[in-house]
Motif scaffolding. Structure first.
Motif, PDB file in Angstrom:
ATOM      1  N   GLN A 194      27.661  53.349  74.495  1.00  0.00           N
ATOM      2  CA  GLN A 194      28.453  52.150  74.201  1.00  0.00           C
ATOM      3  C   GLN A 194      29.307  51.758  75.396  1.00  0.00           C
ATOM      4  O   GLN A 194      29.740  52.620  76.162  1.00  0.00           O
ATOM      5  N   SER A 195      29.520  50.456  75.549  1.00  0.00           N
ATOM      6  CA  SER A 195      30.389  49.988  76.636  1.00  0.00           C
ATOM      7  C   SER A 195      30.917  48.608  76.292  1.00  0.00           C
ATOM      8  O   SER A 195      30.521  48.009  75.289  1.00  0.00           O
ATOM      9  N   GLY A 196      31.797  48.121  77.134  1.00  0.00           N
ATOM     10  CA  GLY A 196      32.175  46.715  77.062  1.00  0.00           C
ATOM     11  C   GLY A 196      30.931  45.886  77.348  1.00  0.00           C
ATOM     12  O   GLY A 196      29.880  46.405  77.717  1.00  0.00           O
ATOM     13  N   GLU A 197      31.072  44.581  77.178  1.00  0.00           N
ATOM     14  CA  GLU A 197      29.884  43.750  77.268  1.00  0.00           C
ATOM     15  C   GLU A 197      29.736  43.132  78.662  1.00  0.00           C
ATOM     16  O   GLU A 197      30.657  42.502  79.167  1.00  0.00           O
ATOM     17  N   SER A 241      24.750  50.263  72.206  1.00  0.00           N
ATOM     18  CA  SER A 241      25.771  49.403  71.606  1.00  0.00           C
ATOM     19  C   SER A 241      26.495  48.688  72.741  1.00  0.00           C
ATOM     20  O   SER A 241      27.604  49.046  73.124  1.00  0.00           O
ATOM     21  N   GLY A 290      26.384  45.085  73.007  1.00  0.00           N
ATOM     22  CA  GLY A 290      26.640  43.678  72.717  1.00  0.00           C
ATOM     23  C   GLY A 290      25.457  42.731  72.733  1.00  0.00           C
ATOM     24  O   GLY A 290      24.296  43.141  72.697  1.00  0.00           O
ATOM     25  N   LEU A 343      23.172  48.942  67.797  1.00  0.00           N
ATOM     26  CA  LEU A 343      24.299  48.571  66.931  1.00  0.00           C
ATOM     27  C   LEU A 343      24.977  47.331  67.458  1.00  0.00           C
ATOM     28  O   LEU A 343      25.430  47.315  68.609  1.00  0.00           O
ATOM     29  N   LEU A 344      25.050  46.315  66.641  1.00  0.00           N
ATOM     30  CA  LEU A 344      25.763  45.098  67.016  1.00  0.00           C
ATOM     31  C   LEU A 344      26.458  44.572  65.765  1.00  0.00           C
ATOM     32  O   LEU A 344      25.828  43.999  64.874  1.00  0.00           O
ATOM     33  N   ARG A 345      27.744  44.814  65.704  1.00  0.00           N
ATOM     34  CA  ARG A 345      28.462  44.379  64.509  1.00  0.00           C
ATOM     35  C   ARG A 345      28.604  42.866  64.486  1.00  0.00           C
ATOM     36  O   ARG A 345      28.858  42.263  65.524  1.00  0.00           O
ATOM     37  N   GLU A 394      31.001  41.656  62.780  1.00  0.00           N
ATOM     38  CA  GLU A 394      32.473  41.690  62.660  1.00  0.00           C
ATOM     39  C   GLU A 394      32.974  41.062  61.362  1.00  0.00           C
ATOM     40  O   GLU A 394      33.867  41.586  60.725  1.00  0.00           O
ATOM     41  N   MET A 452      34.502  44.664  60.561  1.00  0.00           N
ATOM     42  CA  MET A 452      35.806  45.309  60.473  1.00  0.00           C
ATOM     43  C   MET A 452      36.382  44.999  59.092  1.00  0.00           C
ATOM     44  O   MET A 452      36.200  43.907  58.567  1.00  0.00           O
ATOM     45  N   PRO A 469      37.849  50.374  59.422  1.00  0.00           N
ATOM     46  CA  PRO A 469      39.070  49.597  59.224  1.00  0.00           C
ATOM     47  C   PRO A 469      39.494  48.891  60.498  1.00  0.00           C
ATOM     48  O   PRO A 469      39.321  49.426  61.595  1.00  0.00           O
ATOM     49  N   TYR A 470      40.038  47.701  60.337  1.00  0.00           N
ATOM     50  CA  TYR A 470      40.661  47.009  61.468  1.00  0.00           C
ATOM     51  C   TYR A 470      42.035  47.618  61.687  1.00  0.00           C
ATOM     52  O   TYR A 470      42.844  47.728  60.764  1.00  0.00           O
ATOM     53  N   ILE A 471      42.287  48.023  62.934  1.00  0.00           N
ATOM     54  CA  ILE A 471      43.569  48.638  63.300  1.00  0.00           C
ATOM     55  C   ILE A 471      44.135  47.853  64.483  1.00  0.00           C
ATOM     56  O   ILE A 471      43.409  47.571  65.446  1.00  0.00           O
ATOM     57  N   TYR A 475      41.697  50.369  69.704  1.00  0.00           N
ATOM     58  CA  TYR A 475      42.797  50.140  68.751  1.00  0.00           C
ATOM     59  C   TYR A 475      43.773  51.295  68.870  1.00  0.00           C
ATOM     60  O   TYR A 475      43.490  52.305  69.523  1.00  0.00           O
TER      61      TYR A 475
END
Ligand code: SAH
Length: 368
Positions: free
Chosen positions: A104-107, A142, A144, A163-165, A167, A206, A236-238, A317
């Motif tokens: 996983q990483s930033g996009e 994951s 993006g 995996l691509l949520r 959201e 989330m 959960p959104y945090i 988060y």
């Protein structure tokens, strides 16, 4: 709705789901939890599958209003791990029987990044083959939204799950938590492209976003079902302090935890044979959050394999757990936690989605 017949229930309506998500009484929630646990055991079995997660870079071109590593957050030390560091984490994973990894990483969508990920996938596949894992570790990406061509290249190179949520499936809420250049339509198109490219496709949302209602979460679950996805990762959104969304606050922790567990349980009841992750964010709310998530119908969890030195720079988060622990320490701790809720880990296995296998054999049968 008859709470005692949940495990056989078929025709789910948004109203039924909203009602279950809104349960707060301990006894009723225990009935829900047990039904989800029974459906889990019947459809996919009780085994828990590990995906060792390597957060290989926090450099991100996007500016999601909730996220701690968004482009606009100047307070983050940006890093990209060297290939050797990533490989050493991934090999540790293979050697310790964790059959699968998540990268996983930033996009980023630039050519250099795309090529880098491709080369990395090829090396991981080559260097993790063994007697126990003849096809190497299973790889979930994951990273993006990308083009269909990029998704195909990475699939060819050896990734087989993604995996691509989304959201949230609510278009207005999606707009309120993202900058204007992002859209729910583009997210959904990307999920379609992943499916076409051959991946086992995972999505999620989330839970507890400002302005999100149980009815919206119910539609999220129906959307997962309608998209026919194979895997779900939600949490959960945090609040991430200092983020643009932070001023709108977050749900009270106990209520949020209950809602997140209800969401896992109802997703298990409606989708039945998909993989569902008990995510790290649950543990940020309470130390036993992940294993409790498993008891509500989840069957996957993601031990963190990111090298300790950079973990604190991947804080999506507040209060992300285990940022000071090493993977060796996490190993014993997590296994003990899983066994404490009477479950066990399937080592040396990819732990693919049963739903995906059934979908494939259904498609093959239709083609004949
Ligand atoms: N860039 C990748 C992966 C990194 S973000 C991608 O977009 O897929 C991974 C997930 O972290 C996001 O999908 C989001 O659901 C979650 N996340 C980000 N900020 C969060 C927050 N403040 N609270 C809870 N989850 C968050």
């Amino acid at each position: 709705m008859d709470l005692l017949r949940l495990k056989e229930k078929q025709n789910w309506t948004a109203g039924d789901i909203t009602e279950l998500l809104s349960l707060t009484g301990e006894e009723e929630r225990e009935v829900l939890r047990r039904a989800a646990d029974e459906v889990l055991r019947r459809e996919v079995g009780p085994a828990v599958y590990y995906r060792g997660i390597v957060e290989f870079s926090n450099i991100c071109a996007l500016d999601c209003l909730y996220c701690g590593i968004r482009r606009g957050n100047g307070g983050v030390d940006r890093y990209s791990l060297e290939d050797e560091q990533i490989l050493s984490s991934v090999k540790w994973c293979a050697e310790n029987g964790y059959g699968s990894v998540v990268l996983q990483s930033g996009e980023r969508r630039d050519r250099e990044f795309i090529r880098h990920v491709e080369r990395l996938l090829i090396r991981i596949k080559e260097e993790t083959r063994s007697e126990k894992l003849p096809r190497g570790v299973g790889i979930t990406l994951s990273v993006g939204e990308q083009t269909e061509e990029t998704y195909r290249r990475w699939f060819q190179a050896g990734a087989h799950r993604y995996l691509l949520r989304m959201e949230t499936s609510d278009p207005d809420l999606f707009r309120r938590i993202h900058p204007p250049e992002q859209s729910l339509e583009a997210r959904l198109r990307a999920l379609g492209a992943l499916r076409k490219a051959g991946y086992q496709v995972g999505t999620g949302v989330m839970i507890g976003l400002p302005g999100q209602t149980p009815a919206m979460l119910a539609r999220d679950i129906l959307t997962f079902r309608d998209l026919d996805v194979d895997m779900i990762g939600m949490g959960p959104y945090i609040v991430s302090h200092g983020s643009p969304l932070a001023e709108q606050g977050m749900m009270e922790k106990q209520a949020l935890l209950k809602l997140a567990f209800n969401m896992i349980a109802v997703t298990r009841l409606v989708l039945r044979d998909v993989n569902i992750a008990a995510t790290t964010a649950l543990q940020a709310l309470t130390s036993d959050g992940r294993e409790r998530g498993l008891t509500y119908g989840a069957n996957v969890t993601m031990p963190n394999l990111t090298p300790r030195g950079v973990r604190k720079s991947y804080q999506l988060y507040e209060g992300k757990p285990c940022v000071e622990e090493d993977k060796e320490e996490c190993r014993g701790c997590l296994l003990g936690r899983i066994r404490s809720v009477d479950r066990d880990v399937a080592f040396d296995a990819w732990g693919d989605s049963v739903h995906f296998a059934r979908r494939q054999s259904g498609e093959a049968a239709r083609e004949q």
